[in-house]
Write a protein that holds these residues in place. Structure first.
Motif, mmCIF file in Angstrom:
data_model
loop_
_atom_site.group_PDB
_atom_site.id
_atom_site.type_symbol
_atom_site.label_atom_id
_atom_site.label_comp_id
_atom_site.label_asym_id
_atom_site.label_seq_id
_atom_site.Cartn_x
_atom_site.Cartn_y
_atom_site.Cartn_z
ATOM 1 N N ALA A 20 0.847 -1.197 0.000
ATOM 2 C CA ALA A 20 0.000 0.000 0.000
ATOM 3 C C ALA A 20 0.877 1.240 0.000
ATOM 4 N N ALA A 21 0.547 2.167 -0.877
ATOM 5 C CA ALA A 21 1.233 3.459 -0.956
ATOM 6 C C ALA A 21 0.167 4.546 -0.921
ATOM 7 N N GLY A 22 -0.083 5.083 0.268
ATOM 8 C CA GLY A 22 -1.170 6.035 0.409
ATOM 9 C C GLY A 22 -2.500 5.325 0.283
ATOM 10 N N LYS A 23 -3.318 5.784 -0.674
ATOM 11 C CA LYS A 23 -4.608 5.151 -0.919
ATOM 12 C C LYS A 23 -4.559 4.146 -2.066
ATOM 13 N N SER A 24 -3.411 3.964 -2.658
ATOM 14 C CA SER A 24 -3.283 3.034 -3.786
ATOM 15 C C SER A 24 -2.624 1.738 -3.322
ATOM 16 N N LEU A 25 -2.781 0.698 -4.138
ATOM 17 C CA LEU A 25 -2.219 -0.614 -3.846
ATOM 18 C C LEU A 25 -1.637 -1.157 -5.145
ATOM 19 N N ALA A 26 -0.381 -1.534 -5.091
ATOM 20 C CA ALA A 26 0.307 -1.999 -6.301
ATOM 21 C C ALA A 26 1.093 -3.269 -5.985
ATOM 22 N N GLU A 27 1.256 -4.104 -7.020
ATOM 23 C CA GLU A 27 2.023 -5.335 -6.855
ATOM 24 C C GLU A 27 3.484 -4.999 -6.574
ATOM 25 N N TYR A 28 4.057 -5.686 -5.549
ATOM 26 C CA TYR A 28 5.408 -5.372 -5.094
ATOM 27 C C TYR A 28 6.402 -6.481 -5.451
ATOM 28 N N ALA A 29 6.004 -7.741 -5.271
ATOM 29 C CA ALA A 29 6.912 -8.865 -5.553
ATOM 30 C C ALA A 29 6.094 -10.133 -5.700
ATOM 31 N N ARG A 30 6.726 -11.152 -6.352
ATOM 32 C CA ARG A 30 6.127 -12.481 -6.472
ATOM 33 C C ARG A 30 7.116 -13.499 -5.939
ATOM 34 N N CYS A 31 6.614 -14.354 -5.058
ATOM 35 C CA CYS A 31 7.470 -15.366 -4.427
ATOM 36 C C CYS A 31 6.881 -16.747 -4.701
ATOM 37 N N PRO A 32 7.512 -17.551 -5.554
ATOM 38 C CA PRO A 32 7.001 -18.905 -5.814
ATOM 39 C C PRO A 32 7.201 -19.809 -4.608
ATOM 40 N N ALA A 33 6.461 -20.906 -4.581
ATOM 41 C CA ALA A 33 6.518 -21.835 -3.451
ATOM 42 C C ALA A 33 7.711 -22.772 -3.593
ATOM 43 N N ASP A 34 8.938 -22.211 -3.601
ATOM 44 C CA ASP A 34 10.167 -23.011 -3.632
ATOM 45 C C ASP A 34 11.158 -22.360 -2.698
ATOM 46 N N LEU A 35 12.369 -22.910 -2.645
ATOM 47 C CA LEU A 35 13.365 -22.415 -1.698
ATOM 48 C C LEU A 35 13.753 -20.968 -1.988
ATOM 49 N N ASP A 36 13.918 -20.635 -3.253
ATOM 50 C CA ASP A 36 14.293 -19.259 -3.597
ATOM 51 C C ASP A 36 13.183 -18.276 -3.228
#
Length: 539
Positions: A20-36
């Motif tokens: 969340a940035a103020g009143k907006s919401l933006a995608e920040y990161a994607r984390c797959p279900a693996d070790l990395d």
């Protein structure tokens, strides 16, 4: 300092982090279900130790049961629900319940929706790093439960409908709602992202859902099921062409932008997935927690308590400061009043000391005796006895019950023509005449000297139109007030103006507004002068 808020969308393939940035919401990161992906997520959590975390999941193994419990008081009903929830989902910590009203017939038992995540592993994969870092987990939500809670707010969605939405990495979420209550929900994965595969899956899943609901008797045998698909603007027209209505299934395709606006959320144009709308809905409306356990929310609840104590302490401090400022101003005003009183006391004491003769005990000079006599005479002249003037007035009021006094004023003056200020300034039922007062026949001319002047203004109740009788009563009152031969009674106002030069104002409404016949009298009593002091003689 601004609070950093992260919103996680969890599916079986991984998690998407939104910030969340103020009143907006933006995608920040994607984390797959693996070790990395897990390592990247743990690094993010460590980077923001004071952030708030909101989780939304759409997973396969989410179970729903609708049961009834007997009606009881709130405490017993809560204990029964918690005991049943423990019996149904003993091995899962992610469980919840919601009341869906009461049965219409019979004992009118309560309908309760029991839900739980029977396989918590996909969610624990992301919750455990947050708990190990002491992160503030605000709430954990489910797409199905949010759909059943808020979808009824969109007027375009029927009250009984199978709502289908598509989330990234999860598939088609199908939730059947009847009058705002969830009846069942299921998740179907889709391997192909093409519109052909989506339309084929939608048609097949709608047929299965229709058959299942009919077996539960949630739908009548010949009742058409309404299917509502949430999709992008471009996909609406294409899916409408590929999914024709049948006798038992009717399709509705709604634009995500319009649905988000109806729910109080936001969805970007052209986006076919529904999780951005649900995440922005959580960010804006902050729905109550659904799945987070008390242990998981402990840091967040501690922060809320601390913030509440801080705000309460700040308000208490401000209140104390305001009260102190008010008391300080009050004390300053009191000090000024005391100083002024002290000055007046000092002035009075100085005047008293200056006027007091320096006489020893047992001694009195001729000059001192003269001062005492003069002071006594001044007191007699300025403070005369009013009994001679006021006693007849009391007798007159008792004698004439129709007499209603409006004003009784008196003054001491050396001029018999003086008029008491209260008599002239007060408002009477009729105006005072401008001509000279009319003395009573046979009254003695007022002598010279000091005079006690008494003004009487009143009304004769019930005589406002009986002028002849009212004039006679006023004459009797004037004669009764002449208690001494040297007293003078003047009629300043009569119930009707009988002077030869008087006028009648036909447009005036003063007389009609009066409750009685008005009159005003002036009584002048000479004050007996004190004997002149004798000349001082030498002793």
């Amino acid at each position: 300092m601004a609070i950093t808020r992260f919103y996680l969308f969890v599916n079986d393939l991984g998690t998407t982090v939104w910030r969340a940035a103020g009143k907006s919401l933006a995608e920040y990161a994607r984390c797959p279900a693996d070790l990395d992906g897990m390592a990247a997520f743990e690094t993010l959590v460590a980077q923001y130790p004071d952030a708030h975390w909101h989780l939304l999941f759409d997973l396969l193994e989410e179970d729903y049961r609708i049961e009834t419990i007997p009606h009881a008081n709130p405490r017993d009903r809560r204990l029964m629900v918690e005991r049943r929830l423990q019996q149904l989902y003993r091995e899962s910590g992610y469980r919840s319940y919601a009341f869906q009203g009461r049965e219409a017939e019979g004992r009118r038992d309560h309908r309760v929706l029991f839900t739980a995540l029977t396989n918590p592993t996909p969610l624990d994969r992301w919750v455990m790093p947050l708990m190990q870092a002491g992160a503030r987990i605000a709430a954990i939500h489910s797409v199905a439960l949010l759909t059943s809670r808020y979808a009824i707010g969109a007027k375009a969605i029927p009250h009984k409908a199978l709502i289908v939405s598509r989330q990234t990495g999860s598939g088609l979420r199908q939730t059947y709602i009847a009058d705002g209550a969830l009846r069942f929900s299921r998740l179907t994965t889709i391997d192909d992202d093409s519109l052909e595969a989506l339309s084929d899956s939608l048609i097949s899943e709608a047929a299965r859902a229709r058959q299942f609901l009919a077996s539960l008797r949630a739908l009548e045998r010949n009742e058409a099921m309404q299917v509502v698909m949430l999709c992008s603007t471009e996909a609406c027209a294409q899916l409408r062409a590929r999914c024709p209505d049948s006798e038992l299934i009717h399709y509705h395709f709604l634009d995500l932008v319009q649905v988000a606006h109806a729910l109080g959320s936001v969805s970007d144009p052209g986006v076919a997935m529904a999780e951005p709308m649900w995440l922005r809905l959580i960010a804006k409306r902050a729905p109550p927690n659904q799945y987070a356990t008390p242990a998981q929310r402990k840091p967040y609840l501690a922060w809320q308590i601390g913030r509440g104590l801080f705000v309460g302490g700040t308000l208490l401090l401000l209140g104390g400061l305001l009260a102190g400022a008010y008391l300080w101003q009050d004390s300053q005003a009191l000090d000024r009043s005391i100083s002024a009183l002290d000055q007046r006391t000092a002035t009075a004491e100085a005047t008293y000391a200056a006027n007091q003769a320096d006489i020893k005990e047992g001694e009195l000079s001729p000059t001192g005796m003269k001062h005492v006599v003069q002071s006594y005479r001044q007191l007699v002249e300025e403070w005369p006895a009013l009994a001679d003037g006021l006693s007849p007035i009391t007798e007159i009021v008792n004698r004439y019950p129709m007499l209603d006094l409006d004003a009784l004023v008196w003054m001491i003056s050396s001029q018999p023509s003086a008029m008491p200020a209260g008599l002239l300034g007060a408002t009477s039922s009729a105006p005072l005449p401008a001509a000279a007062p009319m003395p009573v026949e046979g009254a003695a001319a007022p002598p010279t000297g000091r005079y006690l002047i008494i003004g009487i203004r009143g009304q004769l109740i019930g005589y406002q139109l009986r002028y002849r009788e009212a004039l006679a009563i006023v004459d009797e009152i004037a004669q009764a007030l002449q208690v001494r031969p040297d007293a003078t009674v003047e009629k300043l106002q009569l119930p009707i103006d009988t002077r030869p030069e008087g006028t009648v104002d036909l447009g005036s409404t003063t007389g009609t507004a009066s409750a009685g016949a008005p009159f005003t009298l002036k009584l002048t009593l000479p004050l007996n002068p004190s004997p002149a002091p004798q000349e001082e003689t030498a002793l």
